[in-house]
Structures are given as C-alpha cells and as structure tokens.
Design an enzyme around this catalytic site. Structure first.
Site: not given
Lengths: 513, 513
Positions: B287, B283-284, B313
C-alpha cells in the site's frame, strides 16, 4: 511564542466555559477562543510529530499545514467579530473574578496580536529567518561579523515592537513582559544585582570544592533501555501521569501540551551518562506536572494556561534541582540505579553525590551546573538591556561579553562560538527571554522552601513521597493558571514577591556549607 | 471513507496545480481543493497519532479536534463558492486530459458530499455508532439477535443512500461504487461465479496437501527487535522509502498517508511467529509503495489520489503474496532470518516453505491463508447483494451464512461469533466493501503475470532485485492516480479488464501443482 528547550505552548485560548449563569458576550467569546484552541493544539500535535517521528521528506507539506493553521488561528483571534465580543464582554459586569481575569488576559493577547502592523510581523519573520541561518553559519565559523548586521536588524524590530506595545520606564520592559507578564526591568535588575556578588562567591567555592574530587567515579556504559526504565519510574514517582502524557526521544528536549490530558515530554540519551537524560526528564516532567495541573476545563483561556515562563521554569527547576539533586532522593534511587547499572555497585553513595554535584566553570550556558548557571544569565541580561537601550552597540558585543565573562568566571572564552554566538535566542528575536531562566530558579527555591515549612510535606519528602508537595503546588500554583500575575502567584503562595535570598541560601547549603 | 485494516485515506483533494496556462476557474478550484487537503492531511496526522502514541486521557480533546477539521473540510467542499467554481471549470474547455479527469473526479466527490441530506448523514452516524457498540456486544455473546435490529437499520440507510446516489441495474451498484469506482454488481458477480468452483477445488487440494506436513517446524521465540530489523530490511529492499515514511506498532495494522512524502505503515508483533508481522509489513508496504508513487504535485486531486480499493489491494497483495511468499524470495531471505533467529538454522528451506504456505480452512476471514481467503469474500458478497436486493431477510443471515459456509468449506461454524458476526464492516455501514479484497487479489495476479513477461523484470526478480518491477508499477499504475477508472488502469496495463484466470493459475501452481 516559541519556548526554547522547554515548554512549547503558553497560548491563551480556551476549550469551553462551563458556567451556567454566564453573561452572553463572555460566553460567545469563550466559544471563539475554544475554536482557536482547537487550531493551536492541532499545531502542537503537528509540531510534536515533526520533532519526534516525521520522516524528512514530509517537511515541505508539514510547513504548509502549520502555516495554514497559524493563519486561521491568527485571523480568528484578530477578527472584528472577536474584537467586538471582547468589547462587549468588558462592558458586562461579572462577579466571577476568573471571568474578569480571562477578559483582561484576552485583551492583552488580542492587543498583542493586533498592535503590530502586518508589515512588521512579516518583516520580523523574514529578518529572523535570515538571522537564524546567518547565526548557524556564524557560530560554525566563530565569525561574529557575519551575524552582526542581522542582530542589528533584530534589535531594530525589537525596539519597534517595544514602542508599539508601550512601556513605563524603558523599552526592554515591553520585551521582558512578552515572556514574564508584569515584570519590570528595574525590579529584575535589582534582584540580579543582589544576586551577583553572592553567586560569584558561591560558584567559586563550589568549583574549588569539586576540583578536589577525583573524576571518573561513574564511568561506564548505561544502556538506553535501562535509562528509560529508570526515568519512567522516577517521573511516575513524582506524579507525572502517563495516562495523560508520554516521553519520547528528540535531539533537543522539550515539553509540549497537545490538549488537556496530553502532555508530551522528550529527552535525549547519552550511553556514557545516565544523569543527563534523567535530569532532563525530571526537568521536563516538572513542566509537565504544571501543565497536567492546569484547569483542564479552562483549556485555552488564560485561567487554563501557564502564568509565565518564570513560573514554568520554577516548576521544572524545583523537581530537577531541589528534589532530584538531594541526598534524600538518592538514598532511595541510587540502589535502584545500581540494580539497573551493575557497575555502579562499587560506587559509594557519598562518592556518587560528590560527582553528581560536581561544579565547574563552563563557557557554554546549557552545559552549566546548578551552582554556576545563573552567572550566564546575569551576563546576557545586562548585555541585552544595554543593547536595547542603545548604550551598547552591536559591534561591541563580543568585547563586552568577554570582559564580563572574565569578571564573572575568571577566564576568557577562546572564541565567539563559545562566547556571544552560543545561543539561538537572539537570532529568533527572543530578546527578553533569558531572564526567565533565573527568575525560575529564584521562584523554585522560594516555593520549595515555603512548602517544606509544612511538617506534612517535609515528613513525606523524607520518605520520597511527593504527593503532598505536588498537592501544595497544585493548589498554590498550577490551579491558578494565568488568572493572576506571576508575582501575585508567588506572593500568595510564599508571602512575598520573588526574593533572591532563598536561592542563595539553597546554593550555599548545597555547594558551600 | 474508512478503510479497514488497510489504507486510510483515498480522499480526492489537492495541494496545488503547477500548470501555467491553466484556465482560471480550474486553477481557483485547485486552490480550494488544496486547502481541503491541508485539513484532511492534518486529520490524518491526528488519526495516526491516536492509533500509535496518544495517551488515553487525550481522547476527548482529540475527538473534538478531528470533528472540527472534518466539519471545516466538508463545508469547504460543499460550499456554494466551490460548487460555482466547479460549474465554471466544467464549462471551460481544457485540452489537458488530466484536468478533465480531475474535474470529473471532483464532480463525483462533491456530488457525493452534497447528495445526502444532512439529516441522513447524521442519522447514519448515529445508527452506526449504536450498531458498532451492539456488534461488539453481540459478537462477545455470540448473539445475532442482539445485532439484527441494528443491521436492519444500517441496511435501510444503505438502500436510501443507493437511491440518492442512483444506479443502473440494482441498488448494490451504488454501494459497490463507493469503494470501487465504476464497478458493476453483475460484472463482479460474473467474475466471482467463474472463480467459485475453481477456488473450491484448489483450496481443498491445498488443505489436503498441507495436512500431510507435520506442524511445528518453526516453533520458537522471535524477539521483537530482531523482527523489526528483518521487516525493515525487507521493506527497504522492496523500495519503500524510509525518508518518506516509517513503520510503527499498533493493535490493528494499517497504512496512512499524512501528506506527500509521508506514508506511515504499522504492524503488530507476535513473539512466537515472525511471519505474521513480516507479511503484515510487506502487505502495508505494498500500500505504501503505491502511495509513495502517486504524483506528489497533484496531492489531493483525483490525479494524485489512489484509484480505488481494488487497485490499492492489488499492490499490497502483489508484494505480500506474489513476491513475498515465493521460493525465490526465501532463497535470499531465509538465510538472513536464520542469522537473526538462530533456532531456524536447523530448519531446511523446503520445510520452511511448506510451513509458510500451510493452508487450512478457518472460520475467521482475517486468519485465512492465500488459498482459502477468497472463499470468505464470495460468501459475504453473495449475502450482501441479496440483503440489499431484499431477497434475504436479516433474520435469515445466520442460517444462510452457515449453509453457504458448509457448502464452500465443508464444515459449519460452531457459533455466530465465528460466523456472521465476525466482521466489523456491516456495523460501520460498509456494505459493498468486501468485494474489493478479492478484486485486489485478481488484479495483483494479473499485474504480476503481465510484468513478469518482460525479460528484464523476470531476470531481476530471480535476483530479488525489485527495482524494475516497481518501476513498471510506477509507470502503469501508481503514476496514474485516479485520473482513470480502475478497469481502465488494469486494461491499459495488462491488455484486458480484470480476469480471474491469472489468480486461478497462480494459486494452482503454488498450492496444487
């Protein structure tokens, strides 16, 4: 100021002044200094991150951030407004001796920052950038001629700076004073002259003694995680506060203060040798204990800053050598090391001590042991002084270095890489710096011997309880910041200015006796 | 802007502008923005250090450093000089569409920073500080009444801000726009209304399906060092550049950019569950890939900044869910996990997939799985909108929350701690934020489905080669920065604005089909 291998910031700026009946200009001046301290401590965070964790592609932007912050801090410190406040504060009569000391210290800092014309500052920065690159290449090829013209330029700038700062006896005074406030070349030279024959004798005896000890007693693998456990336990036992500091890993160990309550040490690890990281941590923790003991409320002001490099180094050497290399210390900690590194269980404490205190002549200063280290400094101090005076020409440095080295160590460096090209200092313009390493050793021995005269401290040391010793250092050294000159601090703490006899006595007992 | 759990900085400032034939005022404006970017990126370094390594006693000084830098950046951005440059730049005619977009973006930022009177900014800061403390206590005691008066005040300030910023249809527009540029409440509401019945149906089917899978298939210990090895290998395989970023450990995972070439991810570890840190990192890293793909030379300008939270997101969810939770992905990576965690060798891939995709109704949003997550957002969006409109009173929030929750999930939260008190957002004044999580999910599905239509990308995905997918995202999303509105970026990339059908199709295939 750049501090090599050790402490990064000695800047004289502040956070805030907490006195209520404070004259106005002084208070306003403190506010400016407090703003500067926010900038310089932010630089310290960026610098620490750059050495520890920053990814490589971040370098360009980080350089821009740092240069911006440096520029802001410099222009604040040298602004007309600051200068005016300083002048007003100097006219105010303060009965508080700390205020008076801070005003004197700030005058010194601001003069330093304003006496050099901008053109010279830029020239120095450029000359040093080129000199550093040339030094790296010259050292790699062991080719002094490649570095010589750069050293010539560095020297020229150093002489100009000395002229602009002013001096009493000789230009080297002004350079020395950059790192050791108030020190005079002739006084340091007198100390070193007294040291020289005795050090020569002690080091020879130490090396001869060690040559009889069969090497390899500690051979084995020391996992890094286990080394970290031991280092941390020991740093904590000395009194290093991990709520106000930490230890990380870097290529070159250092200690830097990121603000009150935030002192960061670093070390490096060798899987074949746990003592190298451990003594590295004890050394840096010595610097760190000093920084943690400075008056936090005066952060940034002279009264909240370290007194000098020679005082700073006294703290690191005291914990590393006087505490850390003693038999009492290892009576307690060797069993713990044996728990963590099981192959040490077959080693007797006596054999361990002999190996740990092994003394050898080495060509490289940073690899030198306690008994031979100061000889390297004496060599450098003499050459620097003569260079600055003009008594020695740059082209003769290798020849003189090798002759002096042979006289001190009885052997000749095989090449300049292991001779006059080994240190980074000159390429960074750091003429005047080396002496503080030996001043630190002398101060360490003198402070430790004085502290031990107190029965309570001596008794606690026998039990590896360092709280009373640390308390004594807090009272007599740390809490004074730079409100006094280094030699005033040493005199107040020990009854006399720096004297070589304590260091000689210590080395003789440990390495000859 | 504070971004919760995710990306920290979306600030619109720059480093430098490299165009030669640039109108004068625009160039000078860029220089100011570049200076601001040095300050805000320095804040980012300090903030990262605070979350990762800073010792606790450093907190006070760090707060002072941060507040100083924030103040400097704010006063530069809102200075008369900057405003004048902006006005001049607006009058200059530029044929470069990026310049025009940057001028529009900077106008928006500067208006934002100047439209609120200083008194309101200070009031908000104070109200939120108290609200956050009250929220922590209220949540601990599960006592909504303790938080209610603070939420009332937060709401009052949000309404005042909406009035000052201005809006077309309803005040909630102005709040939504803070996090998702150009988004309209009624458009988001229409998307969510379409989603709701289908999500309800899909989530029920997914939960029913998972209830037949016996739990505990992955039980065992997952050493943190091994998790770190796997996470790093996977992040690298996605294209995350470790020369321009790193992964550290924090209590709350986040991604922050410290400058061009410096993107820092964090995660946390659970020794009983390697998937939690792994999906956290994916997830990170999503980003982070976005931030690494922004135009570095425009760093700080709108054209070098992320477009919105809903776009940000979409990148994290695309890599975490569409790539990371797919069978193809685990065909490659499950054998590697089995190497690192030997007890997984007895687990079949099919059983692993069923456990990894387990769906359950949970009371807590941050613990929700992919199939049920958006229901939590729909609930919050509806309540926020009615609160801001004045159609719902603060005191009725718990009742309405629990009724809505029952309708969506078929069960009632046992207490407000696991109901309307669970999220930090309202206490920080973050009304309008929640919607961006679901917008991100919708955008992720739409972008991924579009990219996969290209045979080259689809074929590469079959081999777990992510370079073509990343290149497509670089071209269609990352390289555009915030030079376009979020909905322009989605339309240009996929042929239509955000549409819920892709996300629904994806969930149906994965969890129902």
């Amino acid at each position: 100021m750049t501090v090599l291998c050790d402490v990064v910031s000695l800047a004289s700026h502040t956070r805030r002044c907490q006195f209520i009946h404070m004259p106005n200009a002084y208070q306003s001046l403190c506010e400016v200094i407090s703003e500067i301290a926010l900038l310089t401590s932010t630089e310290a965070v960026l610098g620490w991150d750059q050495e520890t964790y920053m990814p490589s592609h971040a370098l360009d932007h980080r350089a821009r951030q740092l240069s911006y912050l440096t520029g802001r801090a410099h222009s604040l410190l040298t602004s007309k407004k600051t200068l005016k406040l300083l002048e007003q504060a100097e006219k105010e009569t303060s009965e508080n001796p700390t205020h008076a000391a801070n005003i004197r210290g700030l005058r010194r800092d601001i003069d330093r920052a304003t006496k050099l014309p901008q053109k010279l500052v830029e020239e120095e920065s450029q000359v040093c950038a080129h000199a550093k690159a040339a030094w790296v290449e010259a050292r790699g090829k062991s080719d002094f001629d490649h570095f010589a013209p750069h050293l010539e330029k560095v020297l020229g700038i150093a002489r100009k700076k000395a002229d602009l700062f002013g001096y009493d006896d000789e230009p080297y005074d002004a350079l020395l004073d950059l790192y050791e406030r108030g020190a005079k070349t002739r006084e340091v030279a007198a100390l070193f002259t007294k040291l020289r024959p005795q050090l020569a004798e002690i080091s020879r005896a130490a090396v001869a003694k060690s040559s009889k000890v069969k090497p390899g007693a500690l051979k084995g693998r020391y996992p890094i995680e286990k080394q970290q456990v031991l280092n941390r336990e020991i740093a904590q036992s000395l009194g290093f506060d991990f709520e106000a500091g930490r230890i990380d890993t870097t290529a070159h160990p250092f200690c830097t203060t990121l603000g009150p309550g935030d002192v960061r040490l670093t070390t490096r690890y060798d899987e074949k040798d746990f003592l190298s990281s451990l003594f590295g941590v004890m050394h840096e923790a010595g610097h760190g204990l000093y920084e943690q003991g400075l008056p936090g409320l005066d952060y940034g002001l002279p009264s909240g800053s370290a007194a000098s490099l020679g005082i700073h180094e006294s703290q690191s050497r005291l914990w590393e050598n006087h505490v850390g290399r003693s038999l009492i210390f290892w009576k307690k900690w060797f069993p713990r090391a044996q728990e963590l590194f099981p192959h040490l269980r077959k080693v007797k404490l006596d054999a361990f001590m002999k190996e740990m205190l092994r003394s050898e002549f080495s060509f490289i200063r940073v690899e030198a042991d306690e008994a031979t280290y100061d000889l390297h400094i004496l060599l450098r101090f003499g050459i620097e002084r003569r260079l600055v005076k003009g008594e020695l020409s740059v082209q003769d440095v290798p020849k003189v270095w090798n002759e002096e080295y042979r006289e001190l160590f009885g052997m000749t460096p095989p090449d300049d890489r292991r001779g006059c090209l080994q240190d980074i200092h000159w390429s960074m313009g750091g003429l005047g710096y080396f002496a503080t390493y030996t001043l630190g050793n002398l101060n360490a021995a003198q402070l430790f011997a004085t502290a031990k005269k107190q029965k309570k401290i001596a008794a606690a040391l026998e039990k590896c309880d360092y709280a009373p010793l640390l308390q004594w250092l807090r009272t007599n050294v740390h809490s004074k910041g730079a409100a006094f000159l280094p030699q005033e601090i040493i005199s107040q703490a020990t009854g006399s200015p720096t004297d070589a006899k304590w260091h000689i006595k210590h080395l003789r007992e440990r390495y000859v006796g």
